[in-house]
Design a protein around this motif. Structure first.
Motif, PDB file in Angstrom:
ATOM      1  N   GLN A  36       0.720  -1.400  -0.060  1.00 16.77           N
ATOM      2  CA  GLN A  36       0.095  -0.028   0.003  1.00 16.77           C
ATOM      3  C   GLN A  36       0.905   1.234   0.090  1.00 16.77           C
ATOM      4  O   GLN A  36       0.544   2.281  -0.653  1.00 16.77           O
ATOM      5  CB  GLN A  36      -0.847  -0.040   0.879  1.00 16.77           C
ATOM      6  CG  GLN A  36      -2.239  -0.658   0.656  1.00 16.77           C
ATOM      7  CD  GLN A  36      -2.880  -1.408   1.703  1.00 16.77           C
ATOM      8  OE1 GLN A  36      -2.533  -1.625   2.847  1.00 16.77           O
ATOM      9  NE2 GLN A  36      -3.990  -1.909   1.340  1.00 16.77           N
ATOM     10  N   GLU A  86       1.887   1.774  -3.526  1.00 20.19           N
ATOM     11  CA  GLU A  86       1.009   2.172  -4.300  1.00 20.19           C
ATOM     12  C   GLU A  86       1.110   3.702  -4.154  1.00 20.19           C
ATOM     13  O   GLU A  86       0.519   4.558  -5.043  1.00 20.19           O
ATOM     14  CB  GLU A  86      -0.311   1.371  -4.084  1.00 20.19           C
ATOM     15  CG  GLU A  86      -0.197   0.022  -4.679  1.00 20.19           C
ATOM     16  CD  GLU A  86      -1.412  -0.560  -4.533  1.00 20.19           C
ATOM     17  OE1 GLU A  86      -1.439  -1.725  -5.243  1.00 20.19           O
ATOM     18  OE2 GLU A  86      -2.719  -0.111  -3.989  1.00 20.19           O
ATOM     19  N   ALA A  87       0.864   4.160  -2.736  1.00 24.60           N
ATOM     20  CA  ALA A  87       0.817   5.595  -2.630  1.00 24.60           C
ATOM     21  C   ALA A  87       1.900   6.333  -3.351  1.00 24.60           C
ATOM     22  O   ALA A  87       1.645   7.340  -4.197  1.00 24.60           O
ATOM     23  CB  ALA A  87       0.819   5.929  -1.077  1.00 24.60           C
ATOM     24  N   SER A 145      -4.161   5.321  -1.529  1.00 26.65           N
ATOM     25  CA  SER A 145      -3.539   4.458  -0.351  1.00 26.65           C
ATOM     26  C   SER A 145      -4.526   3.885   0.576  1.00 26.65           C
ATOM     27  O   SER A 145      -4.540   2.862   1.045  1.00 26.65           O
ATOM     28  CB  SER A 145      -2.216   4.800  -0.190  1.00 26.65           C
ATOM     29  OG  SER A 145      -1.670   3.994   1.031  1.00 26.65           O
TER      30      SER A 145
END
Lengths: 296, 223
Positions: free
Chosen positions: A90, A93-94, A129
């Motif tokens: 996560q 992904e941010a 996120s």
């Protein structure tokens, strides 16, 4: 406004037993005469633009007008999907989503300045996120944007959110502080924890100069947005764990302002120092403009 | 008063990249100049200072200022093509770097406009995040942010003009939030800058315009 700094904002929020975003919405209604629904709708429209800019950078082949940047968001996103990232999926992904919005910005695409275009990736990266990690609905994320706005309002009026005024610390730094505070409130933390997160995150970018290669909002701006998203999440996690900034957040903002004033003009968005004047930075500038830029 | 007033001064504007101060702010400054001038200019001479002068091409500041002068908003997809559009309209724009002035904000521009016999000049700066401040018009020192409805009224310095204007606003139930009045000298040129809570409607503007001493009424929309 019932507050001029973060301490006053927290005092109002605590007294009324409301999150900071509620206070910010109430102030907005009072200031503009719009209804609560109108204010939330305007923010929701901005949220939709943000989400579209994140998606665009992850699905299209983005190339900036100069040809210098684009494609890194996709690279990082695909890497994150393989599941084995050092930061965890996560947070990685941010980074990808922050890069994505910033790449779209550099390609003269449609974005929301949060608080600026140069720092427009950080808040969308963090919110996207959190949407996954906390399973949040769109309505909640929009409320988080008001938390970010409240912190940004204080920073903008007590220091600066302009790279030309205060260096990159004023842009990426402000965006990081805003996103950190939003993350805390969205995770259920208190207003006090939210401003601690903002203070902790901002401390870590104090002194960051604005040195755009060839004067473009590309290098190093895009990558710094990616890093800013992780810094915001780290600041939020520390604050939620109970870490406090020894220097109160309002004093950190003041320090940022003073550092910005002490920063030479070469390091405030003039492309006259830092990475912009490295051999490669100068070479890129020459490739793009010839000698035109220096004459200006 | 705070320069940034509410949430959407921070979250926003929705804009075409790449820079809120050099692109969106520049577009807003250009559009404010256009609103104050009141028509499409034929010639614009733009002097750029500080960071504006150094990096205007990289940030599309030139493109954005011209877009604003064409009355485009910050999110208008035509912004990247503004120079070509201006050319097609026979709208001639020149840019030049100004002499460094330590008193100016790093992102400052002086915009001189002409159309036929009419001329107008504005000095303004882009203070970050797309927010702008107009500092000088018609040679008067002002502070116009454009984040709330604003009337800019050049007029003759005569007794009763201010009262007549405020009476019209009052008759339209418009609340005045800020007001500046300045004059060059007794009985000479004067300027009113009036901030209101709601945008004054066309008939209010027409009524003010019809006052003898009033030379022009320009309305600035919050954007």
């Amino acid at each position: 406004m019932r507050f001029r700094n973060l301490a006053e904002l927290v005092a109002v929020a605590e007294q009324e037993k409301k999150p900071m975003y509620e206070i910010m919405i109430e102030e907005h209604v009072n200031e503009t005469g719009q209804t609560r629904e109108q204010v939330i709708q305007t923010m929701t429209d901005s949220f939709d633009v943000m989400v579209a800019s994140v998606q665009r950078g992850l699905t299209e082949d983005i190339k900036s007008f100069s040809g210098l940047t684009g494609g890194d968001a996709k690279r990082v996103y695909e890497y994150a999907q393989k599941g084995k990232t050092l930061l965890g999926k996560q947070a990685t992904e941010a980074v990808a989503m922050a890069l994505s919005t910033s790449e779209v910005n550099a390609a003269m695409g449609l974005v929301v300045a949060t608080p600026t275009a140069g720092s427009c990736g950080i808040l969308p990266g963090v919110l996207s996120s959190l949407r996954e990690s906390l399973g949040l609905e769109k309505e909640q994320l929009v409320l988080g944007m008001f938390t970010a706005a409240a912190v940004g309002y204080v920073v903008a009026n007590n220091a600066s959110i302009s790279g030309a005024g205060g260096g990159c610390q004023a842009e990426v730094g402000s965006a990081t502080a805003m996103a950190a505070a939003a993350a805390v409130e969205l995770a259920g933390g208190s207003p006090e924890q939210a401003i601690q997160a903002a203070g902790l995150a901002l401390k870590n970018v104090l002194g960051l100069v604005c040195d755009p290669v060839a004067g473009l909002v590309e290098v190093p701006c895009i990558i710094r947005n990616g890093f800013g998203s992780v810094l915001a999440l780290a600041g939020a996690d520390m604050a939620l764990a109970g870490v406090r900034s020894v220097i109160p957040p309002d004093e950190v903002i003041l320090a940022m302002y003073n550092i910005g004033k002490q920063m030479p003009v070469e390091l405030r968005e003039t492309a006259m120092g830092g990475l912009a004047t490295t051999p490669t930075g100068k070479k890129i500038e020459k490739q793009i403009y010839g000698d035109e830029l220096n004459e200006a | 008063m705070s320069s940034f007033r509410h949430s959407f001064d921070i979250i926003g504007p929705v804009m075409i990249g790449p820079s809120s101060s050099h692109t969106a702010g520049a577009a807003r400054l250009g559009r404010m100049a256009r609103s104050l001038f009141g028509r499409q200019p034929e010639v614009a001479e733009i002097t750029l200072y500080g960071s504006f002068a150094k990096t205007y091409k990289g940030h599309g500041t030139d493109v954005a200022l011209v877009a604003g002068l064409l009355d485009f908003e910050t999110h208008d997809p035509r912004i990247p093509d503004s120079l070509k559009i201006a050319e097609s309209l026979d709208f001639h724009v020149t840019f030049r770097p100004g002499r460094p002035n330590p008193d100016f904000h790093p992102n400052t521009a002086r915009i001189s406009l002409k159309a036929g016999e009419d001329a107008f000049e504005l000095l303004g700066c882009s203070i970050g995040g797309g927010a702008v401040e107009v500092l000088e018009i018609y040679g008067f020192q002002v502070k116009i942010t454009g984040s709330y409805p604003t009337l800019v009224i050049p007029h003759a310095d005569r007794y009763g003009v201010v009262a007549a204007v405020t009476a019209i606003l009052s008759a339209h139930q418009l609340n005045i939030s800020t007001m500046e009045v300045a004059r060059r000298g007794r009985g000479s040129d004067a300027l009113m800058v009036i901030g209101t809570d709601e945008m004054p409607p066309d008939d209010a503007v027409a009524a003010i315009q019809s006052l003898d001493a009033v030379r022009q009424v320009a309305r600035i929309n919050p954007s």
